[in-house]
Design a protein around this motif. Structure first.
Motif, PDB file in Angstrom:
ATOM      1  N   GLY A  19       0.816  -1.202   0.000  1.00 42.19           N
ATOM      2  CA  GLY A  19       0.000   0.000   0.000  1.00 42.19           C
ATOM      3  C   GLY A  19       0.855   1.259   0.000  1.00 42.19           C
ATOM      4  O   GLY A  19       0.534   2.245  -0.672  1.00 42.19           O
TER       5      GLY A  19
ATOM      6  N   ARG B 180      -1.493  -6.602  -7.243  1.00 40.33           N
ATOM      7  CA  ARG B 180      -1.990  -7.351  -6.088  1.00 40.33           C
ATOM      8  C   ARG B 180      -1.557  -6.633  -4.819  1.00 40.33           C
ATOM      9  O   ARG B 180      -0.378  -6.344  -4.650  1.00 40.33           O
ATOM     10  CB  ARG B 180      -1.432  -8.764  -6.085  1.00 40.33           C
ATOM     11  N   ILE B 181      -2.533  -6.353  -3.959  1.00 39.55           N
ATOM     12  CA  ILE B 181      -2.239  -5.855  -2.614  1.00 39.55           C
ATOM     13  C   ILE B 181      -3.055  -6.719  -1.670  1.00 39.55           C
ATOM     14  O   ILE B 181      -4.273  -6.687  -1.689  1.00 39.55           O
ATOM     15  CB  ILE B 181      -2.622  -4.376  -2.422  1.00 39.55           C
ATOM     16  N   GLU B 182      -2.374  -7.509  -0.880  1.00 40.30           N
ATOM     17  CA  GLU B 182      -3.052  -8.379   0.079  1.00 40.30           C
ATOM     18  C   GLU B 182      -2.499  -8.130   1.481  1.00 40.30           C
ATOM     19  O   GLU B 182      -2.609  -8.961   2.357  1.00 40.30           O
ATOM     20  CB  GLU B 182      -2.909  -9.836  -0.342  1.00 40.30           C
TER      21      GLU B 182
ATOM     22  N   LEU C 262      -7.198   0.702 -11.473  1.00 46.95           N
ATOM     23  CA  LEU C 262      -6.851  -0.547 -10.798  1.00 46.95           C
ATOM     24  C   LEU C 262      -7.545  -1.727 -11.470  1.00 46.95           C
ATOM     25  O   LEU C 262      -7.789  -2.753 -10.846  1.00 46.95           O
ATOM     26  CB  LEU C 262      -7.258  -0.474  -9.321  1.00 46.95           C
TER      27      LEU C 262
ATOM     28  N   SER D 133      -7.302  -5.690 -10.769  1.00 46.88           N
ATOM     29  CA  SER D 133      -6.395  -5.896  -9.635  1.00 46.88           C
ATOM     30  C   SER D 133      -7.024  -6.761  -8.551  1.00 46.88           C
ATOM     31  O   SER D 133      -8.242  -6.875  -8.449  1.00 46.88           O
ATOM     32  CB  SER D 133      -5.996  -4.546  -9.037  1.00 46.88           C
TER      33      SER D 133
ATOM     34  N   LEU E 183      -7.235  -6.935  -4.623  1.00 42.54           N
ATOM     35  CA  LEU E 183      -7.000  -6.089  -3.447  1.00 42.54           C
ATOM     36  C   LEU E 183      -7.663  -6.724  -2.231  1.00 42.54           C
ATOM     37  O   LEU E 183      -8.354  -6.060  -1.465  1.00 42.54           O
ATOM     38  CB  LEU E 183      -7.548  -4.679  -3.732  1.00 42.54           C
TER      39      LEU E 183
ATOM     40  N   TRP F 217      -9.333  -0.386   3.157  1.00 41.88           N
ATOM     41  CA  TRP F 217      -9.472   0.735   2.228  1.00 41.88           C
ATOM     42  C   TRP F 217     -10.447   1.757   2.819  1.00 41.88           C
ATOM     43  O   TRP F 217     -11.268   2.326   2.120  1.00 41.88           O
ATOM     44  CB  TRP F 217      -9.965   0.223   0.875  1.00 41.88           C
TER      45      TRP F 217
ATOM     46  N   THR G 274     -12.135  -5.535 -10.808  1.00 41.38           N
ATOM     47  CA  THR G 274     -11.233  -5.520  -9.646  1.00 41.38           C
ATOM     48  C   THR G 274     -11.818  -6.397  -8.550  1.00 41.38           C
ATOM     49  O   THR G 274     -13.018  -6.423  -8.338  1.00 41.38           O
ATOM     50  CB  THR G 274     -11.026  -4.079  -9.144  1.00 41.38           C
TER      51      THR G 274
ATOM     52  N   PHE H 138     -12.233  -6.974  -4.807  1.00 37.90           N
ATOM     53  CA  PHE H 138     -12.175  -6.383  -3.472  1.00 37.90           C
ATOM     54  C   PHE H 138     -12.729  -7.354  -2.426  1.00 37.90           C
ATOM     55  O   PHE H 138     -13.152  -6.930  -1.361  1.00 37.90           O
ATOM     56  CB  PHE H 138     -13.010  -5.098  -3.409  1.00 37.90           C
TER      57      PHE H 138
ATOM     58  N   THR I  12     -12.901  -6.978   1.596  1.00 45.21           N
ATOM     59  CA  THR I  12     -12.219  -5.722   1.916  1.00 45.21           C
ATOM     60  C   THR I  12     -13.110  -4.812   2.766  1.00 45.21           C
ATOM     61  O   THR I  12     -14.315  -4.787   2.597  1.00 45.21           O
ATOM     62  CB  THR I  12     -11.835  -4.988   0.606  1.00 45.21           C
TER      63      THR I  12
END
Length: 173
Positions: A12, A30-32, A48, A51, A53, A58, A71, A73, A76
């Motif tokens: 992030g 990829r953001i995990e 994005l 992507s 995530l 967020w 995307t 999410f 999330t």
């Protein structure tokens, strides 16, 4: 078109740094990272698309006008996030917490909102054609009503803004 960031996993913090430097295209990243700190970030107009995530916090992010096609999410926490005018066509929002989110004028065509929590969310002008709303919770959501302009939406155990439940399966065609 070059796919900048295609398939790479970033933090992030790196996303924020690169966005601040003027980069806007982050398709397929990829953001995990559950530890990433994005709360209150301004990511207006970011791309994005496609992507992953998952599970990243967020909260209260400005994603207005963002390209979020397909995307993921899933799971999330997006409490208070501004998604106004964003394109979430085909996005996976399964199990996503969108409490107090601004979804005004966003495109959610074909989005998977199964088990999503949209308590007190603003849905004024949102396009939900083809969306899956199974087990979604819209308690207190603003401007969310079934109308003649909705097509291809699946309701199943969906909690409406007034607390009533459409048990379904009910398909609006």
């Amino acid at each position: 078109m070059e796919m900048v960031g295609s398939g790479e996993e970033i933090t992030g913090e790196e996303l924020l740094r690169r966005y601040a430097a003027g980069e806007r295209n982050f398709p397929l990243i990829r953001i995990e990272d559950m530890e990433c700190v994005l709360e209150g970030a301004d990511l207006r107009g970011i791309n994005l698309m496609g992507s992953h995530l998952h599970h990243a916090p967020w909260w209260s992010i400005d994603l207005s006008g963002a390209c979020l096609l397909a995307t993921d999410f899933a799971g999330t926490w997006m409490n208070g996030t501004d998604l106004s005018d964003a394109d979430l066509t085909g996005a996976c929002l399964r199990g996503t917490n969108l409490t107090n989110a601004n979804l005004s004028n966003c495109i959610l065509k074909g989005a998977n909102l199964r088990e999503a929590i949209l308590w007190n969310a603003n849905l004024r002008g949102a396009v939900l054609d083809g969306a899956i709303l199974a087990n979604a919770k819209f308690t207190g959501a603003k401007y969310f009503t079934i109308n003649q302009y909705m097509t291809g939406i699946l309701f199943w155990n969906t909690t409406m803004p007034d607390g009533t439940v459409i048990e379904g399966p009910t398909y609006i065609n």
